[in-house]
Design an enzyme around this catalytic site. Structure first.
Site, PDB file in Angstrom:
ATOM      1  N   ASN A  35       0.877  -1.173   0.000  1.00  0.00           N
ATOM      2  CA  ASN A  35       0.000   0.000   0.000  1.00  0.00           C
ATOM      3  C   ASN A  35       0.916   1.225   0.000  1.00  0.00           C
ATOM      4  O   ASN A  35       1.447   1.615   1.037  1.00  0.00           O
ATOM      5  CB  ASN A  35      -0.888  -0.036   1.251  1.00  0.00           C
ATOM      6  CG  ASN A  35      -1.857   1.132   1.302  1.00  0.00           C
ATOM      7  OD1 ASN A  35      -1.902   1.959   0.387  1.00  0.00           O
ATOM      8  ND2 ASN A  35      -2.622   1.209   2.371  1.00  0.00           N
ATOM      9  N   LYS A  84       3.553   0.811   2.930  1.00  0.00           N
ATOM     10  CA  LYS A  84       3.177  -0.196   3.928  1.00  0.00           C
ATOM     11  C   LYS A  84       3.159  -1.562   3.249  1.00  0.00           C
ATOM     12  O   LYS A  84       2.782  -1.659   2.076  1.00  0.00           O
ATOM     13  CB  LYS A  84       1.761   0.088   4.462  1.00  0.00           C
ATOM     14  CG  LYS A  84       1.673   1.302   5.343  1.00  0.00           C
ATOM     15  CD  LYS A  84       0.376   1.255   6.162  1.00  0.00           C
ATOM     16  CE  LYS A  84       0.125   2.578   6.828  1.00  0.00           C
ATOM     17  NZ  LYS A  84      -0.938   3.379   6.271  1.00  0.00           N
ATOM     18  N   ARG A 103      -2.707  -2.196  -3.256  1.00  0.00           N
ATOM     19  CA  ARG A 103      -3.917  -1.433  -2.980  1.00  0.00           C
ATOM     20  C   ARG A 103      -3.882  -0.165  -3.828  1.00  0.00           C
ATOM     21  O   ARG A 103      -2.916   0.603  -3.787  1.00  0.00           O
ATOM     22  CB  ARG A 103      -3.947  -1.068  -1.496  1.00  0.00           C
ATOM     23  CG  ARG A 103      -5.188  -0.328  -1.153  1.00  0.00           C
ATOM     24  CD  ARG A 103      -5.304  -0.082   0.308  1.00  0.00           C
ATOM     25  NE  ARG A 103      -6.589   0.544   0.548  1.00  0.00           N
ATOM     26  CZ  ARG A 103      -7.038   0.858   1.734  1.00  0.00           C
ATOM     27  NH1 ARG A 103      -6.326   0.593   2.792  1.00  0.00           N
ATOM     28  NH2 ARG A 103      -8.203   1.434   1.875  1.00  0.00           N
ATOM     29  N   GLY A 130     -14.274   4.474  10.692  1.00  0.00           N
ATOM     30  CA  GLY A 130     -12.902   4.660  11.161  1.00  0.00           C
ATOM     31  C   GLY A 130     -12.583   6.137  11.128  1.00  0.00           C
ATOM     32  O   GLY A 130     -13.488   6.972  11.204  1.00  0.00           O
ATOM     33  N   ASP A 155     -10.008  11.784  17.353  1.00  0.00           N
ATOM     34  CA  ASP A 155     -10.013  10.409  17.854  1.00  0.00           C
ATOM     35  C   ASP A 155     -11.198  10.192  18.787  1.00  0.00           C
ATOM     36  O   ASP A 155     -11.369  10.911  19.772  1.00  0.00           O
ATOM     37  CB  ASP A 155      -8.695  10.120  18.588  1.00  0.00           C
ATOM     38  CG  ASP A 155      -8.517   8.632  18.838  1.00  0.00           C
ATOM     39  OD1 ASP A 155      -9.416   8.027  19.467  1.00  0.00           O
ATOM     40  OD2 ASP A 155      -7.503   8.084  18.404  1.00  0.00           O
ATOM     41  N   GLY A 191     -11.931   0.939  12.892  1.00  0.00           N
ATOM     42  CA  GLY A 191     -11.539   1.390  14.231  1.00  0.00           C
ATOM     43  C   GLY A 191     -12.698   1.680  15.173  1.00  0.00           C
ATOM     44  O   GLY A 191     -12.753   1.154  16.283  1.00  0.00           O
ATOM     45  N   GLU A 242      -8.525  -5.687   4.951  1.00  0.00           N
ATOM     46  CA  GLU A 242      -8.373  -5.356   3.538  1.00  0.00           C
ATOM     47  C   GLU A 242      -7.183  -6.073   2.921  1.00  0.00           C
ATOM     48  O   GLU A 242      -7.222  -6.493   1.766  1.00  0.00           O
ATOM     49  CB  GLU A 242      -8.247  -3.838   3.377  1.00  0.00           C
ATOM     50  CG  GLU A 242      -9.564  -3.137   3.688  1.00  0.00           C
ATOM     51  CD  GLU A 242      -9.414  -1.691   4.097  1.00  0.00           C
ATOM     52  OE1 GLU A 242      -9.666  -0.822   3.271  1.00  0.00           O
ATOM     53  OE2 GLU A 242      -9.053  -1.443   5.263  1.00  0.00           O
TER      54      GLU A 242
HETATM   55  P1  AMP Z   1      -9.285   3.402  11.545  1.00  0.00           P
HETATM   56  O1  AMP Z   1      -9.247   4.560  10.603  1.00  0.00           O
HETATM   57  O2  AMP Z   1     -10.157   2.274  11.077  1.00  0.00           O
HETATM   58  O3  AMP Z   1      -7.922   2.932  11.973  1.00  0.00           O
HETATM   59  O4  AMP Z   1     -10.019   3.931  12.889  1.00  0.00           O
HETATM   60  C1  AMP Z   1      -9.387   4.839  13.724  1.00  0.00           C
HETATM   61  C2  AMP Z   1     -10.371   5.398  14.728  1.00  0.00           C
HETATM   62  O5  AMP Z   1     -10.990   4.347  15.499  1.00  0.00           O
HETATM   63  C3  AMP Z   1      -9.665   6.256  15.744  1.00  0.00           C
HETATM   64  O6  AMP Z   1      -9.720   7.592  15.342  1.00  0.00           O
HETATM   65  C4  AMP Z   1     -10.461   6.058  16.995  1.00  0.00           C
HETATM   66  O7  AMP Z   1     -11.357   7.104  17.081  1.00  0.00           O
HETATM   67  C5  AMP Z   1     -11.260   4.789  16.817  1.00  0.00           C
HETATM   68  N1  AMP Z   1     -10.941   3.789  17.854  1.00  0.00           N
HETATM   69  C6  AMP Z   1     -11.647   3.585  18.976  1.00  0.00           C
HETATM   70  N2  AMP Z   1     -11.111   2.601  19.703  1.00  0.00           N
HETATM   71  C7  AMP Z   1     -10.021   2.180  19.073  1.00  0.00           C
HETATM   72  C8  AMP Z   1      -9.028   1.179  19.343  1.00  0.00           C
HETATM   73  N3  AMP Z   1      -9.062   0.422  20.430  1.00  0.00           N
HETATM   74  N4  AMP Z   1      -8.051   1.037  18.454  1.00  0.00           N
HETATM   75  C9  AMP Z   1      -7.997   1.794  17.328  1.00  0.00           C
HETATM   76  N5  AMP Z   1      -8.910   2.745  17.028  1.00  0.00           N
HETATM   77  C10 AMP Z   1      -9.921   2.942  17.888  1.00  0.00           C
END
Ligand code: AMP
Length: 403
Positions: free
Chosen positions: A7, A14, A91, A210, A283, A331, A388
């Site tokens: 990626n 990555k 990707r 996410g 976050d 996430g 993915e």
């Molecule tokens: P992603 O883009 O799929 O990696 O999701 C990231 C988002 O998931 C972060 O901004 C967090 O707000 C949320 N999140 C909540 N709990 C967790 C966790 N335990 N590990 C990673 N992301 C989390």
């Protein structure tokens, strides 16, 4: 058989090396800050400590060479030679309206990636650099491209057409494409596997929540609508992206704040979303903590987000003429019971009822899949961690077998 997943970003690369017999990850890592200050490779062989290898990496070809050297390194490595990599799966963000499925990379495919530079200016040029770097370093290894937009290409015209003059759609290819397609496809396929049933006859809403978030309506296993559009800015409010807003706000703010198109784009992509509303963080973990302490704007940001998820679920139930399953992933979808609960609350009339206990069990960092619907819920509600990379690896093997 081992498949390398790549990626490539504009200054990063990555990778994951997956052993396809048992679909286990042998090693993964990321080359960061390629061509800028202090480039570094962070590499982790499964079961071993992460190693950091700082090196002067000027371009993606050098980055790829370093990745291969590390994968075959006597100490950090996991294979003996490059020949143990059967194929590379890349990707790629944008396949425009021409790519419906994963494809073996050839000149035609590279041209499609080039043709879509304008639609994916941050990703497509970098993705192509990643492909060309691999071709240089591993000239005899087959390459497969897996596009983020491909799964959504089954949308009907009424779902992908914007109400702008039709000739501009034709001239500039301005239409809904949708993103996170590999994730929506992975979790919907995984759902049918879990249920041990065919995709035919099902109406599923997949929620990839996410830092970037999107929702898809998947009918009979095929996407019929999705929340992201021409770019990944449309749809739900996200970490720092505004999602769908009244288009008149754009010209209004550009005038009032004297912003250029580029500044306005930064405003909408980096300063908005739950970050902009809360003024605290993009976050969701920070927002949950702040809301618990009584921060009203953090609570508003969380409420806006789950309200928006709920609206899309309702809209897509209407688009599909019913709803059988909801899947939460990524996430937030995998780790945040509060958002799942609030997104489903009020949808009881559609047959959606969450089991609070089951929902609360799938929480931060546990990385498990499971059903979270109540016994008397007509709609099955599931949490399925996305993968993915594995989807890309499976597509790569499937295409390799056809060669
Ligand atoms: P992603 O883009 O799929 O990696 O999701 C990231 C988002 O998931 C972060 O901004 C967090 O707000 C949320 N999140 C909540 N709990 C967790 C966790 N335990 N590990 C990673 N992301 C989390």
């Amino acid at each position: 058989m081992n498949v390398l997943i790549v990626n490539a970003g504009s200054s990063s690369l990555k990778y994951q090396l997956i052993e396809m017999e048992d679909e286990s990850v042998l090693a993964k890592g990321n080359v960061e800050r390629i061509g800028i200050e202090d480039p570094i490779l962070k590499h982790q062989a499964t079961g071993k400590d992460e190693v950091e290898i700082p090196e002067d990496i000027k371009n993606h070809t050098q980055a790829m060479k370093l990745v291969i050297d590390t994968l075959i390194h006597p100490e950090y490595g996991v294979i003996n030679s490059m020949d143990e990599i059967a194929a590379v799966g890349h990707r790629v963000l944008h396949g425009g309206a021409k790519i419906f499925e994963s494809v073996i990379v050839d000149e035609k495919v590279k041209n499609v990636i080039r043709e879509n530079f304008e639609l994916g200016p941050l990703h497509n040029p970098a993705n192509l650099m990643g492909i060309e770097a691999c071709e240089e370093v591993m000239p005899n290894t087959p390459m497969v491209a897996v596009f983020d937009t491909a799964f959504h290409q089954t949308m009907p015209a009424e779902a992908y057409t914007y109400a702008i003059p039709y000739e501009d759609y034709k001239k500039y290819s301005i239409r809904r494409y949708g993103f996170h397609g590999t994730s929506h496809r992975y979790v919907s396929k995984r759902l049918f596997k879990l249920l041990n049933r065919p995709a035919e006859g099902t109406k599923v809403v997949t929620c990839h929540l996410g830092n970037g978030s999107s929702i898809a309506a998947v009918k009979d296993g095929k996407c019929i609508d999705t929340s992201m559009g021409l770019t990944p800015l449309e749809g739900l409010p996200m970490g720092s992206r505004c999602g769908s807003i009244d288009p008149a706000i754009v010209t209004c703010l550009m005038e009032k704040k004297n912003l250029s198109p580029e500044e306005m784009s930064i405003y909408m992509n980096k300063k908005s979303g739950v970050l902009g509303v809360s003024g605290i963080s993009s976050d969701f973990r920070d927002l949950e903590a702040a809301a618990e302490e009584g921060n009203e704007r953090a609570k508003l940001a969380l409420d806006m987000f789950s309200y928006s998820v709920k609206k899309y679920i309702g809209a897509y139930a209407a688009a599909m003429g019913g709803l059988d399953y909801i899947v939460f992933t990524a996430g937030i979808g995998e780790n945040t019971p509060l958002i799942r609960e609030h997104a489903c609350k009020g949808l009881e009339y559609l047959g959606v009822k969450i089991d609070r206990k089951k929902n609360d069990k799938i929480t931060s960092g546990c990385g498990v899949e499971g059903e979270i619907s109540a016994k008397d819920s007509r709609v099955g509600i599931y949490v399925i961690p996305t993968n993915e990379e594995l989807m890309i690896a499976r597509d790569t093997v499937e295409l390799l077998n056809l060669l």
